[in-house]
Design a protein around this motif. Structure first.
Motif, mmCIF file in Angstrom:
data_model
loop_
_atom_site.group_PDB
_atom_site.id
_atom_site.type_symbol
_atom_site.label_atom_id
_atom_site.label_comp_id
_atom_site.label_asym_id
_atom_site.label_seq_id
_atom_site.Cartn_x
_atom_site.Cartn_y
_atom_site.Cartn_z
ATOM 1 N N GLY A 45 0.844 -1.206 0.000
ATOM 2 C CA GLY A 45 0.000 0.000 0.000
ATOM 3 C C GLY A 45 0.869 1.241 0.000
ATOM 4 N N PRO A 48 -0.628 7.203 2.828
ATOM 5 C CA PRO A 48 0.196 7.798 3.881
ATOM 6 C C PRO A 48 0.831 6.758 4.802
ATOM 7 C CG PRO A 48 -1.847 9.016 3.631
ATOM 8 C CD PRO A 48 -1.959 7.835 2.736
ATOM 9 N N ALA A 49 0.095 5.696 5.144
ATOM 10 C CA ALA A 49 0.658 4.700 6.060
ATOM 11 C C ALA A 49 1.860 4.013 5.427
ATOM 12 C CB ALA A 49 -0.409 3.674 6.440
ATOM 13 N N GLU A 70 1.871 -1.537 -4.664
ATOM 14 C CA GLU A 70 0.620 -0.768 -4.734
ATOM 15 C C GLU A 70 -0.244 -1.333 -5.850
ATOM 16 O OE1 GLU A 70 -1.102 1.916 -3.237
ATOM 17 O OE2 GLU A 70 -2.507 1.354 -4.819
ATOM 18 N N LYS A 71 -1.521 -1.527 -5.579
ATOM 19 C CA LYS A 71 -2.359 -2.147 -6.614
ATOM 20 C C LYS A 71 -2.715 -1.171 -7.752
ATOM 21 C CE LYS A 71 -7.093 -1.733 -5.045
ATOM 22 N NZ LYS A 71 -8.284 -2.500 -4.682
ATOM 23 N N GLY A 77 -2.527 6.632 -2.494
ATOM 24 C CA GLY A 77 -3.770 6.228 -1.826
ATOM 25 C C GLY A 77 -4.784 7.348 -1.728
ATOM 26 N N LEU A 78 -5.328 7.528 -0.531
ATOM 27 C CA LEU A 78 -6.409 8.507 -0.351
ATOM 28 C C LEU A 78 -5.951 9.952 -0.497
ATOM 29 C CD1 LEU A 78 -8.411 6.861 2.585
ATOM 30 C CD2 LEU A 78 -9.273 7.298 0.273
ATOM 31 N N VAL A 114 -1.577 -7.148 -4.176
ATOM 32 C CA VAL A 114 -1.214 -8.232 -3.271
ATOM 33 C C VAL A 114 -2.492 -8.995 -2.916
ATOM 34 C CG1 VAL A 114 -0.260 -8.785 -0.991
ATOM 35 C CG2 VAL A 114 0.788 -6.988 -2.405
ATOM 36 N N TYR A 134 -2.613 -1.402 3.700
ATOM 37 C CA TYR A 134 -3.469 -1.332 2.513
ATOM 38 C C TYR A 134 -4.816 -0.641 2.747
ATOM 39 C CZ TYR A 134 -5.588 -5.709 4.273
ATOM 40 O OH TYR A 134 -6.215 -6.660 5.045
ATOM 41 N N TYR A 374 -15.759 3.760 6.446
ATOM 42 C CA TYR A 374 -15.012 2.875 5.565
ATOM 43 C C TYR A 374 -14.725 1.568 6.321
ATOM 44 C CZ TYR A 374 -14.084 6.610 2.130
ATOM 45 O OH TYR A 374 -14.204 7.574 1.168
ATOM 46 N N TRP A 410 -4.885 2.753 8.395
ATOM 47 C CA TRP A 410 -6.299 2.459 8.647
ATOM 48 C C TRP A 410 -6.550 0.961 8.830
ATOM 49 C CZ3 TRP A 410 -10.295 6.007 5.699
ATOM 50 C CH2 TRP A 410 -10.214 7.296 6.248
ATOM 51 N N GLY A 417 -9.226 9.110 11.606
ATOM 52 C CA GLY A 417 -7.985 9.847 11.810
ATOM 53 C C GLY A 417 -7.462 10.423 10.514
ATOM 54 N N VAL A 418 -6.784 11.553 10.676
ATOM 55 C CA VAL A 418 -6.275 12.291 9.524
ATOM 56 C C VAL A 418 -4.875 11.785 9.161
ATOM 57 C CG1 VAL A 418 -7.651 14.366 9.925
ATOM 58 C CG2 VAL A 418 -5.452 14.086 11.101
ATOM 59 N N ILE A 419 -4.285 12.442 8.183
ATOM 60 C CA ILE A 419 -2.974 12.005 7.702
ATOM 61 C C ILE A 419 -1.943 12.079 8.842
ATOM 62 C CG2 ILE A 419 -1.109 12.580 6.094
ATOM 63 C CD1 ILE A 419 -3.399 13.542 4.160
ATOM 64 N N THR A 422 -2.186 9.126 11.008
ATOM 65 C CA THR A 422 -1.649 7.964 10.286
ATOM 66 C C THR A 422 -0.120 7.996 10.309
ATOM 67 O OG1 THR A 422 -3.609 7.957 8.887
ATOM 68 C CG2 THR A 422 -1.702 6.782 8.048
HETATM 69 P P1 FAD Z 1 -4.963 4.674 2.130
HETATM 70 O O1 FAD Z 1 -4.667 6.113 1.946
HETATM 71 O O2 FAD Z 1 -6.291 4.188 1.710
HETATM 72 O O3 FAD Z 1 -3.832 3.842 1.361
HETATM 73 C C1 FAD Z 1 -3.939 2.464 1.154
HETATM 74 C C2 FAD Z 1 -3.256 2.096 -0.160
HETATM 75 O O4 FAD Z 1 -3.192 0.673 -0.268
HETATM 76 C C3 FAD Z 1 -4.005 2.583 -1.389
HETATM 77 O O5 FAD Z 1 -3.112 3.214 -2.274
HETATM 78 C C4 FAD Z 1 -4.568 1.301 -2.008
HETATM 79 O O6 FAD Z 1 -4.699 1.379 -3.422
HETATM 80 C C5 FAD Z 1 -3.499 0.300 -1.600
HETATM 81 N N1 FAD Z 1 -3.987 -1.086 -1.604
HETATM 82 C C6 FAD Z 1 -5.181 -1.551 -1.163
HETATM 83 N N2 FAD Z 1 -5.262 -2.876 -1.308
HETATM 84 C C7 FAD Z 1 -4.089 -3.282 -1.849
HETATM 85 C C8 FAD Z 1 -3.578 -4.537 -2.248
HETATM 86 N N3 FAD Z 1 -4.292 -5.661 -2.104
HETATM 87 N N4 FAD Z 1 -2.342 -4.585 -2.800
HETATM 88 C C9 FAD Z 1 -1.603 -3.465 -2.961
HETATM 89 N N5 FAD Z 1 -2.045 -2.227 -2.611
HETATM 90 C C10 FAD Z 1 -3.273 -2.143 -2.045
HETATM 91 N N6 FAD Z 1 -6.936 13.329 6.101
HETATM 92 C C11 FAD Z 1 -6.435 14.598 6.220
HETATM 93 O O7 FAD Z 1 -5.485 14.796 6.987
HETATM 94 N N7 FAD Z 1 -6.971 15.639 5.498
HETATM 95 C C12 FAD Z 1 -8.002 15.481 4.633
HETATM 96 O O8 FAD Z 1 -8.464 16.441 3.995
HETATM 97 C C13 FAD Z 1 -8.533 14.163 4.485
HETATM 98 N N8 FAD Z 1 -9.550 13.949 3.638
HETATM 99 C C14 FAD Z 1 -10.057 12.695 3.507
HETATM 100 C C15 FAD Z 1 -11.123 12.484 2.627
HETATM 101 C C16 FAD Z 1 -11.673 11.222 2.488
HETATM 102 C C17 FAD Z 1 -12.819 11.009 1.549
HETATM 103 C C18 FAD Z 1 -11.155 10.135 3.249
HETATM 104 C C19 FAD Z 1 -11.765 8.769 3.131
HETATM 105 C C20 FAD Z 1 -10.105 10.332 4.127
HETATM 106 C C21 FAD Z 1 -9.538 11.607 4.261
HETATM 107 N N9 FAD Z 1 -8.484 11.841 5.141
HETATM 108 C C22 FAD Z 1 -7.964 13.108 5.250
HETATM 109 C C23 FAD Z 1 -7.889 10.749 5.942
HETATM 110 C C24 FAD Z 1 -6.622 10.160 5.259
HETATM 111 O O9 FAD Z 1 -6.866 9.992 3.903
HETATM 112 C C25 FAD Z 1 -6.251 8.842 5.944
HETATM 113 O O10 FAD Z 1 -5.867 9.115 7.286
HETATM 114 C C26 FAD Z 1 -5.095 8.113 5.249
HETATM 115 O O11 FAD Z 1 -5.212 8.115 3.852
HETATM 116 C C27 FAD Z 1 -5.005 6.643 5.704
HETATM 117 O O12 FAD Z 1 -3.845 6.124 5.134
HETATM 118 P P2 FAD Z 1 -3.657 4.585 4.734
HETATM 119 O O13 FAD Z 1 -2.337 4.529 4.070
HETATM 120 O O14 FAD Z 1 -3.926 3.738 5.908
HETATM 121 O O15 FAD Z 1 -4.817 4.253 3.666
#
Ligand code: FAD
Length: 503
Positions: A45, A48-49, A70-71, A77-78, A114, A134, A374, A410, A417-419, A422
């Protein structure tokens, strides 16, 4: 190469951080002396994480090599597919992620899913440690009759649609109705309401997709309701997003003063303390509630009153209402409204819950967007998954009972939680992994890392996208946007992306 990587990030509070050069610090080298080989780590993934975990590992270990799978053919990501297009400043974190990707000990492998293209056991075989980051790609279902009707969709899909997420490009929401109802009162719900009501000319200079902008230009939606089961003290959005909504050009807020009766006293202290047994409303919650109260109860000044009077669109918060059914239109081909159970609050403090009073109410609308959260998906039968909480069970990022497997973001702590949150939790996961490495708890001896995985992918006909490939796509998007004065025109079709890269 190692020194090149961390100079970008400066020093951190982490005790192993070398001040200048790894090689010149014997004590630092000693920290990892039990691990003679290059630690090969992979992260699943690139949100941000994923990037913050990689950043921590690369910065804190001078030899570690990190591969990010990354898929999507594109990273982030988000940040790319979730953050609202009219909040470009939030996307600045991409600059930091890009620096991480440019580190010579980091590689990005996009277009690799993955669980489909490669399994978690295969990754664990090839790497010393695997970090699952992910995210949470599903939405929570409403589980009410009528949810499957045309005109009903998840906020997740709607956000993916306007942000160019490939799988949501077929959504094409019908915005020919007068009223939309969003079920949920969090920041995502506010994002969706704001995008629905923002004058399209204000979105023209953002990276919203052209297809979404064209649909929004034709929109007839005039009123957006955000419905919550509980009251003003329990809303999940934050003050910055609320203030932005209140000031949204061309719109006026609709808040029912009845929902706010008695709240002033509660905020002042006495009644709140008596009714909740809590000492004080936390300060951010207090400021948020005060803003809601002022908007609902106070007569606006002349300028604001004139602005609201001339507004052609409106948004409102409907409190103490729980959705029971999406009502079909007479021909059954769409939504005509939402049946809501009126609720009242029971319990105190965090445990406050909404219970039905027995009264019902129908709220007419032509579009229903569910924004109640989510949810993560399980990725592999070998990885434990708590389907009730929708997370991978873990202790501070160490996946329960699976040595060498970690999680962050996540999928680790649930979709809140915000970025910045994370980032903190991803750094913690990185820290736990490095502690285990130092303690000799990860496999010893060399691991092939990406070499083995690339051979597997190639045998399966998968063509990964590298970070420099992404930079070509990025340049293409920016170039396409330039003609229309937009920061970029996002590519939304993975086939086109791969074609542009000559894959
Ligand atoms: P994600 O950002 O979802 O990243 C996960 C990644 O894993 C993605 O790229 C996905 O494609 C990849 N993935 C998934 N499955 C697989 C697989 N099987 N194989 C390979 N890759 C895979 N936070 C802020 O601070 N400010 C904001 O304005 C804000 N706006 C937001 C708006 C929305 C609509 C949402 C839903 C969230 C928002 N957030 C915001 C929160 C922020 O986006 C999250 O805290 C953060 O993105 C979580 O990070 P993550 O890496 O866990 O997940």
């Amino acid at each position: 190469m190692a020194s090149r990587c961390w100079r970008w990030w400066g020093r951190s509070a982490w005790p192993w951080t070398p001040p200048l050069s790894v090689g010149s610090i014997p004590s630092f080298r000693h920290q990892f002396s039990t691990q003679e080989t290059t630690p090969q780590i992979c992260v699943v993934g690139s949100g941000p994480a994923g990037f913050y975990t990689a950043q921590h590992l690369l910065k804190q270990h001078p030899q570690a090599h990190v591969d990010i799978y990354e898929k999507q053919p594109v990273p982030f990501g988000l940040v790319r597919f979730g953050v609202a297009p009219d909040h470009p400043e939030v996307k600045n974190v991409i600059n930091t992620f890009t620096q991480t990707a440019h580190c010579g000990r980091c590689a990005f492998w996009g277009n690799v899913e993955v669980g489909r293209d490669v399994t978690v056991p295969e990754l664990r075989e090839a790497y010393h440690a695997v970090v699952l980051s992910y995210g949470a790609e599903d939405h929570r279902a409403l589980e009410i009759p009528g949810e499957e009707l045309p005109g009903v969709c998840s906020a997740r899909a709607f956000v993916g649609w306007y942000n160019g997420l490939p799988e949501n490009q077929e959504l094409k929401p019908d915005l020919s109705c007068d009223t939309a109802v969003i079920l949920g009162q969090g920041n995502v719900a506010l994002d969706v309401a704001r995008i629905l009501l923002t004058p399209p000319e204000h979105l023209e200079k953002t990276d919203i997709t052209k297809a979404a902008l064209d649909v929004l230009r034709q929109s007839r939606v005039k009123t957006v309701w955000l419905v919550g089961r509980r009251g003003p003290l329990q809303v999940a959005f934050t003050i910055k997003e609320l203030r932005e909504m209140i000031q949204l050009p061309g719109t006026r807020p609709i808040l029912d003063p009845v929902d706010f009766l008695g709240l002033q006293d509660r905020l002042k202290g006495t009644a709140w303390r008596q009714s909740t047994m809590l000492t004080e409303v936390p300060r951010p919650r207090k400021r948020l509630t005060e803003l809601l109260l002022r908007t609902a109860m106070e007569k606006p000044g002349p300028e604001e009153a004139a602005r609201r009077a001339s507004a052609s669109r409106a948004w409102g918060l409907r409190f103490f209402r729980s959705p029971q059914q999406v009502l079909p239109s007479p021909d059954g081909q769409g939504a005509a409204g939402v049946r809501l159970a009126v609720t009242r609050l029971e319990g105190v403090g965090e445990a406050t819950r909404a219970v039905p009073t027995g009264a019902m109410e129908d709220l007419p609308c032509g579009l229903v967007l569910s924004s109640i959260g989510y949810k993560s998906r399980p990725i592999d039968p070998s990885v434990p998954f708590d389907s009730k909480l929708g997370v991978i069970p873990n202790v501070e990022g160490r996946v329960t009972d699976v040595p060498g497997l970690y999680c962050s973001g996540w999928v680790k702590r649930g979709p809140t939680g915000v970025i910045a949150t994370t980032m903190t939790d991803s750094f913690l996961t990185g820290q736990m992994l490095l502690q285990d490495l130092k303690a000799g708890l990860l496999p010893s001896g060399p691991r092939p890392g990406s070499a083995a995985i690339q051979a597997l992918l190639s045998s399966r006909g998968v063509q990964p996208v590298s970070f420099s490939d992404w930079e070509k796509l990025d340049a293409e998007e920016v170039a396409r946007g330039q003609g229309t004065g937009r920061p970029r025109e996002k590519l939304v079709d993975p086939q086109e992306m791969l074609h542009l890269l000559g894959h």
